[in-house]
Structure formats: C-alpha cells, structure tokens
Design an enzyme around this catalytic site. Structure first.
Site, short mmCIF file in Angstrom:
data_model
loop_
_atom_site.label_atom_id
_atom_site.label_comp_id
_atom_site.label_asym_id
_atom_site.label_seq_id
_atom_site.Cartn_x
_atom_site.Cartn_y
_atom_site.Cartn_z
CB SER A 142 21.20 27.40 48.41
OG SER A 142 20.24 27.57 47.37
CE1 TYR A 155 18.12 23.75 50.69
CE2 TYR A 155 17.66 25.67 49.33
CZ TYR A 155 18.47 24.59 49.65
OH TYR A 155 19.62 24.35 48.95
#
Length: 243
Positions: A142, A155
């Site tokens: 990401s 995350y």
C-alpha cells in the site's frame, strides 16, 4: 497470445477487491490460476468468471495465517498444474482506530493476515521456485508502506513490514533465479466501499482493473528482470508532500 501464456499464478485474497482484479487481469493475459481465499462461495464465483475468460482455474479455500493451509495451497497448485511461476500475496485486512484505542486483538489480526500470511506463502513458494530455478513473488502492500495516516497503526506497520519482507525475499531469492516485487496501491474502489455514498471532498479513486495492469506488467517481466517496487495511484490523490 497473452503476455502470461504458460504461466501458473497463485493469487491470495482473489475472491474480491484488488485480488480479484489482479486475478482477472492475469486471466485475460493468459495465465492459469490458483485462487485462494477464505470465503469458498465467493471464490467459486470468481473461478467461474475467470473460466469464462478462457483461463484454467483451481479454487482452493485457504486461510493464509494457517501454516498447514498454506502448504496445502502450494501442494494443490502443483498437483493441478505441475508448476508455480508467480505468487501474488494480496490477502489483507484493515483495522482503523486511534493508537490509544486499538485493541491487541485488532493489532494482532492485522499483523497475522497482512504480514505473517505473506511470510508463510512466500516461504512455501520460494522452496518450490528455488528448486525450479525461477519464479516471481509479488507482494501487494500500500502507499501506507511509505506514507502513514492517522488511525492506521496496525495497517501501516504491517505494510512497512511487507516492504521489508519483499527486500529480504528478493535478496535471498536472487541466487535461485527468484524475484520479488512490492506493489503499492493508492486509493482503489473496491466492493466494501460500495455501500458508502461518495462525498464531494473525497479523494479520487482508481478501479481494480486499472491497478491490475501494473501487476500484470510485473508478472510479465523477463525472468532476469525485476520491477522491485511500483507505486500506483490516481493522479489527484495526495501522496507526495502528504503529512
């Protein structure tokens, strides 16, 4: 002729979202697919879609945090197709909460799926690929592996860790002809967003199929060439200078 003709790829988390988009791109490019995810029903739907595109498909329900299930995924792929050329570590979860409010369970769940899962899958795949003298592993991280946002402790930590894992795999795979890449998506429109009305001030999005073109490009590189890292995001999304 597709750029992935003759290739066999495992894509984890391929029953929805980014993983399904990448698997669809691979199917269109000629790859045979081993689809892995926990939801067997959705996995079957995805398999049917890709068969209609002409791909050979095996749907193998898998929990990537389960070592035995991961080994069964690799074994099942080899039993069905006789080879493994590409592994796409895509399965992931996102837990959002301020750090002081995040539970240990939420933290651990994210690390287990987003980091331990890719470790288990890459370890099992690397053993097979090293024996064959070739192969490619693509880790879907990401832009949060490089630029963090508030309420993303678990995350962001998992994705920073995945970028580190990517480099280790690339280093250790080098002597065996195995490459490893990290794909960093920005804002991508996936099914879980469909129930939330878009706001006028919301950041721009790209589609899973648009993102998949980058994954196909990574997978189609000649064996002696690696695209180590790629960041793909909508032009209008804040990233450079984000803080």
């Amino acid at each position: 002729m597709g750029v992935l003709d003759g290739k066999v790829a495992i894509v984890t988390g391929s029953n929805r979202g980014i993983g399904r988009g990448i698997a669809r791109g691979f199917a269109r490019a000629g790859a045979s697919l081993a689809l892995a995810a926990r939801d067997a029903a959705l996995l079957g739907e995805a398999a049917d879609e890709f068969r209609e595109l002409g791909a050979e498909v095996a749907a193998i329900p898998t929990d990537v945090t389960d070592e035995g299930a991961v080994d069964a995924l690799i074994d099942g792929t080899l039993e069905r197709f006789g080879q493994l050329d590409v592994l796409v570590n895509n399965a992931g979860v996102a837990e959002h909460a301020p750090l002081v409010e995040m539970s240990l369970e939420a933290w651990q769940r994210t690390i287990d799926v987003n980091l331990t899962g890719p470790f288990l899958c890459a370890r099992a795949a690397l053993r097979v690929m090293a024996a064959a003298g070739r192969g490619r592993i693509i880790n879907v991280a990401s832009i949060s592996s490089q630029r963090v946002r508030p309420s993303s402790a678990s995350y962001s930590a998992s994705k920073f860790g995945l970028w580190g894992l990517t480099q280790v795999i690339a280093l250790e795979g080098r002597a065996h002809g195995v490459s490893c890449s990290c794909l960093n998506p920005g804002n991508t429109w996936v099914e879980r967003r469909s129930g939330t009305p878009r706001r006028e001030d919301e950041e721009p999005m790209m589609t899973v199929d648009e993102l998949a073109t980058a994954a196909v490009t990574m997978a189609a590189m000649p064996d002696h060439v690696n695209m180590l890292e790629a960041t793909v995001l909508p032009v209008g999304q804040p990233f450079i200078g984000r803080g």
